[in-house]
Design a protein around this motif. Structure first.
Motif, PDB file in Angstrom:
ATOM      1  N   LYS A 197       0.842  -1.208   0.000  1.00  0.00           N
ATOM      2  CA  LYS A 197       0.000   0.000   0.000  1.00  0.00           C
ATOM      3  C   LYS A 197       0.879   1.261   0.000  1.00  0.00           C
ATOM      4  CE  LYS A 197      -2.354   1.051   3.805  1.00  0.00           C
ATOM      5  NZ  LYS A 197      -3.340   0.786   4.882  1.00  0.00           N
ATOM      6  N   MET A 200       2.841   1.708  -3.327  1.00  0.00           N
ATOM      7  CA  MET A 200       2.012   2.224  -4.423  1.00  0.00           C
ATOM      8  C   MET A 200       1.713   3.698  -4.221  1.00  0.00           C
ATOM      9  SD  MET A 200      -0.519  -1.017  -5.014  1.00  0.00           S
ATOM     10  CE  MET A 200      -1.148  -0.719  -6.666  1.00  0.00           C
ATOM     11  N   LEU A 237       2.777   5.890  -7.189  1.00  0.00           N
ATOM     12  CA  LEU A 237       1.667   6.219  -8.085  1.00  0.00           C
ATOM     13  C   LEU A 237       0.969   7.546  -7.766  1.00  0.00           C
ATOM     14  CD1 LEU A 237       0.011   2.685  -8.425  1.00  0.00           C
ATOM     15  CD2 LEU A 237       1.464   3.843 -10.088  1.00  0.00           C
ATOM     16  N   TYR A 238       0.898   7.908  -6.511  1.00  0.00           N
ATOM     17  CA  TYR A 238       0.185   9.166  -6.209  1.00  0.00           C
ATOM     18  C   TYR A 238       0.837   9.915  -5.046  1.00  0.00           C
ATOM     19  CZ  TYR A 238      -2.312   6.025  -2.976  1.00  0.00           C
ATOM     20  OH  TYR A 238      -2.647   5.099  -2.015  1.00  0.00           O
ATOM     21  N   GLY A 240       2.001  -8.916  -6.391  1.00  0.00           N
ATOM     22  CA  GLY A 240       2.713  -8.218  -5.320  1.00  0.00           C
ATOM     23  C   GLY A 240       1.830  -7.845  -4.151  1.00  0.00           C
ATOM     24  N   CYS A 241       0.862  -8.698  -3.820  1.00  0.00           N
ATOM     25  CA  CYS A 241      -0.061  -8.354  -2.734  1.00  0.00           C
ATOM     26  C   CYS A 241       0.579  -8.556  -1.363  1.00  0.00           C
ATOM     27  CB  CYS A 241      -1.361  -9.147  -2.841  1.00  0.00           C
ATOM     28  SG  CYS A 241      -1.191 -10.911  -2.539  1.00  0.00           S
ATOM     29  N   ALA A 275       4.628  -0.654 -10.487  1.00  0.00           N
ATOM     30  CA  ALA A 275       3.348  -0.525  -9.815  1.00  0.00           C
ATOM     31  C   ALA A 275       2.314  -0.018 -10.813  1.00  0.00           C
ATOM     32  CB  ALA A 275       3.468   0.437  -8.640  1.00  0.00           C
ATOM     33  N   GLY A 276       1.122  -0.547 -10.732  1.00  0.00           N
ATOM     34  CA  GLY A 276       0.030  -0.125 -11.614  1.00  0.00           C
ATOM     35  C   GLY A 276      -1.263  -0.665 -11.044  1.00  0.00           C
ATOM     36  N   GLY A 313      -3.840  -2.723  -9.590  1.00  0.00           N
ATOM     37  CA  GLY A 313      -3.915  -4.108  -9.131  1.00  0.00           C
ATOM     38  C   GLY A 313      -2.588  -4.819  -9.036  1.00  0.00           C
ATOM     39  N   ASP A 314      -1.475  -4.098  -9.101  1.00  0.00           N
ATOM     40  CA  ASP A 314      -0.153  -4.722  -8.969  1.00  0.00           C
ATOM     41  C   ASP A 314       0.774  -3.732  -8.263  1.00  0.00           C
ATOM     42  OD1 ASP A 314       2.322  -5.895  -9.185  1.00  0.00           O
ATOM     43  OD2 ASP A 314       2.223  -6.240 -11.341  1.00  0.00           O
ATOM     44  N   SER A 315       1.285  -4.135  -7.110  1.00  0.00           N
ATOM     45  CA  SER A 315       2.130  -3.211  -6.344  1.00  0.00           C
ATOM     46  C   SER A 315       3.503  -3.053  -6.977  1.00  0.00           C
ATOM     47  CB  SER A 315       2.291  -3.725  -4.913  1.00  0.00           C
ATOM     48  OG  SER A 315       3.179  -4.821  -4.886  1.00  0.00           O
ATOM     49  N   CYS A 348      -4.217  -6.479   1.636  1.00  0.00           N
ATOM     50  CA  CYS A 348      -2.997  -6.169   0.886  1.00  0.00           C
ATOM     51  C   CYS A 348      -2.944  -4.687   0.529  1.00  0.00           C
ATOM     52  CB  CYS A 348      -2.924  -7.020  -0.373  1.00  0.00           C
ATOM     53  SG  CYS A 348      -4.270  -6.756  -1.539  1.00  0.00           S
ATOM     54  N   GLY A 349      -4.128  -4.061   0.341  1.00  0.00           N
ATOM     55  CA  GLY A 349      -4.165  -2.631   0.046  1.00  0.00           C
ATOM     56  C   GLY A 349      -3.943  -2.267  -1.407  1.00  0.00           C
ATOM     57  N   LEU A 350      -3.991  -3.237  -2.320  1.00  0.00           N
ATOM     58  CA  LEU A 350      -3.835  -2.903  -3.747  1.00  0.00           C
ATOM     59  C   LEU A 350      -4.971  -1.989  -4.215  1.00  0.00           C
ATOM     60  CD1 LEU A 350      -2.807  -6.292  -5.442  1.00  0.00           C
ATOM     61  CD2 LEU A 350      -1.355  -4.504  -4.514  1.00  0.00           C
ATOM     62  N   VAL A 403      -6.317   0.456  -2.652  1.00  0.00           N
ATOM     63  CA  VAL A 403      -6.219   1.848  -2.180  1.00  0.00           C
ATOM     64  C   VAL A 403      -5.739   2.769  -3.306  1.00  0.00           C
ATOM     65  CG1 VAL A 403      -5.116   3.377  -0.513  1.00  0.00           C
ATOM     66  CG2 VAL A 403      -5.817   1.088   0.179  1.00  0.00           C
ATOM     67  N   ALA A 404      -4.808   2.269  -4.105  1.00  0.00           N
ATOM     68  CA  ALA A 404      -4.294   3.095  -5.205  1.00  0.00           C
ATOM     69  C   ALA A 404      -5.369   3.328  -6.256  1.00  0.00           C
ATOM     70  CB  ALA A 404      -3.073   2.431  -5.833  1.00  0.00           C
ATOM     71  N   PRO A 423      -8.323  -1.460   3.482  1.00  0.00           N
ATOM     72  CA  PRO A 423      -8.027  -2.586   4.384  1.00  0.00           C
ATOM     73  C   PRO A 423      -8.234  -2.230   5.848  1.00  0.00           C
ATOM     74  CG  PRO A 423      -6.099  -2.044   3.039  1.00  0.00           C
ATOM     75  CD  PRO A 423      -7.179  -1.122   2.615  1.00  0.00           C
TER      76      PRO A 423
END
Lengths: 194, 598
Positions: free
Chosen positions: A168, A171, A175-176, B48-49, B71-72, B74-76, B186-188, B190-191, B200
């Motif tokens: 988390k 990313m 990403l942000y 990468g969860c 990172a993108g 659904g993939d950390s 896993c928090g994927l 959140v992005a 999560p």
């Protein structure tokens, strides 16, 4: 196997059997009837071999389950007898009944259970001697309340150079990174309020 | 001693010609087929969860950045690195793996004098066993996390079609726990959430039954959690780790579960205005939708005075006047907005900027102005007869406002988005009340699987008796005198040309006339920017008909920001995210201004 259990049912308290496979059955028995059933199965019904003796920690129910797996080679049948013991938190306080006089190999299994689960078998030869864990001081490691992760973190050092990223957070950084972080702002206010 | 005892050793000789069961070369023997040896990781499947790292009882796994894995959605971009000095080969990591990418080969012998060689990233640091098919893979029948979404109760089509009552029940406690338990945190997701809600963390609060703590987490990122718990487009669920081998977690419903389980009066205790000094600075927000009110919420909590100017009767914007009541009940929205007002935000309704007050007056009287006027003007197909068509967004507003709208026996809707479904289903309800039957036709250019509307909206519209004609382009709204009689459509052959430009091609031979006494256009909306006035419109910089803004939502005018559907869209959660961004940007400007004055 059904026929055998049907016969035993006349004289013993048996739970509902699980017919796992054609050659494998499990049934729960009462603790004070275990020795009589094992003896009868060994001497009368041809279950001459103790395949293993193991335990399960049902911590939520406050029980330890012992499973005596015995085998009839002639009939190619295995039968697992389950006995439930009240689970005491203090290692060694839970006791089972030794069967080393029925099968001498049982002493080894019982010694292992004493070490790994803290289930004692008074009267079993060398039951208090260390089995595979040397100098163990923690909770018996097969108990469910033994925290494997905490133990390994406390006991073993990390190799140099190790490091990890949280998915988390990683990313967020990649990403942000520029998006407002409201939680930090909220916490900052709490700090100011103090 | 019997004769048998004497002879038995010799009987063993009969096996002398059998194939030996012993292994000739014990140093190169292969392990059993399902032996748990060194790991393999399929880079195409790994997301990468970090569930492997999380479950490892020996702390042997680190999630690390890897060259070439970015990172993108659904993939950390992280991948597991394993320290074999600690690994005990228990395979919990393989059992928990959400995609099935992590497996174990049956290779277990490896000698190296460098201990650091035994720390590597399977699938990245190439090994001889990478393609070995034998070894340990998770059996599909045995999963550590539930794969099936907890069922959600909703009203049956027959029960819901004659009224505007809310359709979805919300989870029971049991359902919520089942669903929350499936999340591996896993928090994927959140992005992917535009407002980057801490999904999560709040799901774990549902599991623990700590709804008040959960509500506070929700409000850290989203003052419209009640609305989003019901009508969010929930893109987060499209990047959920659980979707790879099962159903994605019902994140939206779990959010709703939190908001439903905190008594309404408790919100005001739990969500309090921080104790900060008043700045004396004032901000005007134009439009009381999710973007404007989120901006107002953030800025009020920083000690600024915020006044929201709303043209319509009540605040809420599209959440009130666009989304029908059966999806988002008005009392829920009213309560949600009252929490925002409790921060000191003042909302002035029936104040249409450009009529009751001008932009120039706002510019003078306030330190900053935020334009969050949404898209309240329907676009027209401009086909012959379209001047007689109704605009979906206009009809929806009139239904919400309680105005009398014409309800003919047959209605044709043009459009395949959520607004089209909303108006179709609203008209269907009114028809059911008036005629006890539904007569709604929906036509759209796209094939059904390419409709912009949510799949569940389409399904529910069909359940309620709306008939969908996909891949049909409107040609004419047929009239008889002043009265609409139907919609004439052609079959769509292609929507875009070779260069991807919008240029529908039709099969003119495949013509249909859908009889209707009302045709509704639901093909998109635009902003009514007349409020800006000629002078400001001229001064502002524009980008293809939209006000140009920087990354923080500021326009080319130093005092004016824009947020929400008017600049981005297309939903509530994007508007909320915009609101946060703009509030921070406005806040910075105000702080600079304060410093200068001191």
């Amino acid at each position: 196997m059904r026929e055998l259990l049907y016969r035993l049912k006349d004289r013993y308290h048996l739970g509902t059997p699980t017919f796992q496979r054609d050659d494998l059955t499990f049934v729960t028995v009462k603790r004070d009837e275990l020795r009589a059933i094992l003896t009868e199965l060994r001497d009368v019904e041809g279950f001459t071999h103790l395949t293993f003796l193991t335990a399960v920690d049902w911590i939520e129910e406050g029980l330890f389950q012992l499973t005596y797996m015995i085998n009839n080679r002639e009939a190619n049948q295995s039968l697992g007898l389950r006995v439930m013991l009240t689970r005491e938190d203090e290692p060694g306080a839970t006791t089972g009944d030794t069967i080393h006089d029925l099968w001498p190999t049982a002493a080894t299994y019982q010694r292992e259970l004493n070490e790994m689960f803290g289930i004692n078998f008074p009267g079993s030869p060398r039951v208090d001697e260390e089995f595979i864990l040397e100098g163990w001081t923690d909770l018996p490691p097969y108990r469910r309340d033994f925290d494997t992760l905490a133990y390994s973190q406390q006991t073993y050092r990390e190799r140099p150079g190790r490091g990890r990223s949280d998915p988390k957070a990683h990313m967020q950084e990649t990403l942000y990174p520029d998006y407002p972080k409201p939680r930090e702002a909220a916490h900052a206010h709490k700090e100011e309020a103090k | 001693m019997s004769l048998r005892d004497v002879l038995s050793p010799f009987t063993a000789w009969k096996h002398v010609i059998d194939t030996p069961v012993t292994i000739q070369d014990p140093f190169n023997r292969e392990a059993a087929d399902r032996y748990r040896g060194f790991h393999q990781n399929d880079m195409d499947k790994c997301i990468g969860c970090g569930s492997c790292e999380e479950i490892c009882q020996n702390d042997a796994i680190d999630m690390v950045p890897v060259e070439g894995q970015n990172a993108g959605p659904g993939d950390s971009g992280l991948r597991p690195m394993i320290d074999y000095g600690r690994c005990c080969w228990c395979a919990l990591c393989v059992d928990v793996c959400m995609t099935g990418s992590l497996t174990m080969s049956n290779e277990y012998t490896w000698v190296d004098s460098d201990p650091d060689a035994f720390r590597f990233i399977p699938g990245v640091d190439g090994k001889s066993w990478d393609l070995e098919p034998k070894g340990y893979q998770r059996e599909d029948t045995r999963r550590l996390t539930g794969t099936t979404r907890a069922p959600m109760g909703e009203m049956e089509p027959e029960a819901r079609i004659g009224n505007f009552d809310e359709i979805v029940d919300g989870f029971t406690r049991e359902q919520a726990v089942i669903e929350a338990d499936r999340c591996v945190e896993c928090g994927l997701c959140v992005a992917t959430c535009p407002a980057h809600m801490d999904i999560p963390d709040y799901i774990s609060k549902v599991r623990d039954g700590d709804y008040e703590g959960g509500l506070q987490i929700l409000y850290e990122t989203n003052p419209f959690s009640q609305a989003c718990g019901r009508i969010c487009t929930h893109k987060c669920e499209t990047t959920c780790a659980a979707m790879h081998e099962g159903d994605a977690i019902a994140i939206r419903w779990l959010k709703r579960d939190i908001t439903d389980n905190v008594p309404r009066e408790r919100y005001f205790d739990l969500i309090q205005k921080p104790d900060v000094p008043e700045t004396g600075q004032k901000i005007a927000v134009i439009g009381a939708g999710p973007a404007g009110l989120t901006t107002a919420y953030d800025l009020a909590r920083k000690g600024h005075k915020v006044v929201v100017f709303e043209a319509l009767d009540k605040p809420g914007g599209m959440m009130r006047y666009g989304i029908p009541e059966y999806r988002l009940p008005y009392d829920v929205l009213d309560h949600e907005i009252s929490v925002i007002e409790s921060m000191g935000v003042e909302i002035r309704c029936n104040m249409r900027v450009g009529h009751e007050i001008s932009m120039q007056q706002l510019e003078k009287a306030y330190d900053a102005v935020v334009l969050s006027i949404g898209l309240h003007q329907g676009r027209s197909t401009r086909v012959p007869g379209s001047e007689k068509a109704e605009a979906a967004i206009d009809l929806l507003r009139r239904i919400t406002a309680g105005e009398e709208v014409p309800v003919p026996e047959q209605v044709a809707v043009i459009g395949g988005g959520n607004v089209a479904m909303d108006i179709a289903r609203s008209m269907a309800r009114l028809q059911k009340v008036k005629y006890d039957k539904v007569g709604v036709t929906i036509t759209a250019l796209e094939e059904l699987d390419r409709f912009l509307a949510d799949a569940e909206e389409i399904k529910e519209a069909q359940e309620e008796g709306c008939v969908i004609y996909p891949a049909r382009g409107p040609q004419e709204i047929t009239l008889e005198g002043e009265n609409v009689t139907g919609l004439r459509t052609w079959k769509v052959k292609a929507i875009f040309d070779d260069e991807g430009r919008f240029a529908p091609k039709y099969d003119e031979a495949d013509e249909m006339v859908h009889p209707a006494q009302m045709v509704v256009e639901a093909i998109g909306q635009m902003s009514d920017i007349s409020l800006l006035g000629a002078e400001l419109t001229e001064k502002l910089e524009w980008n293809r008909g939209r006000i140009m803004i920087d990354a923080d939502g500021q326009t080319s005018e130093a005092w004016l920001w824009a947020a929400g559907d008017v600049t981005s869209g297309p939903d509530v959660i994007h508007a909320v995210a915009d609101g946060h961004r703009v509030a921070r940007s406005v806040g910075k400007m105000l702080a600079t201004k304060r410093e200068k004055l001191q």
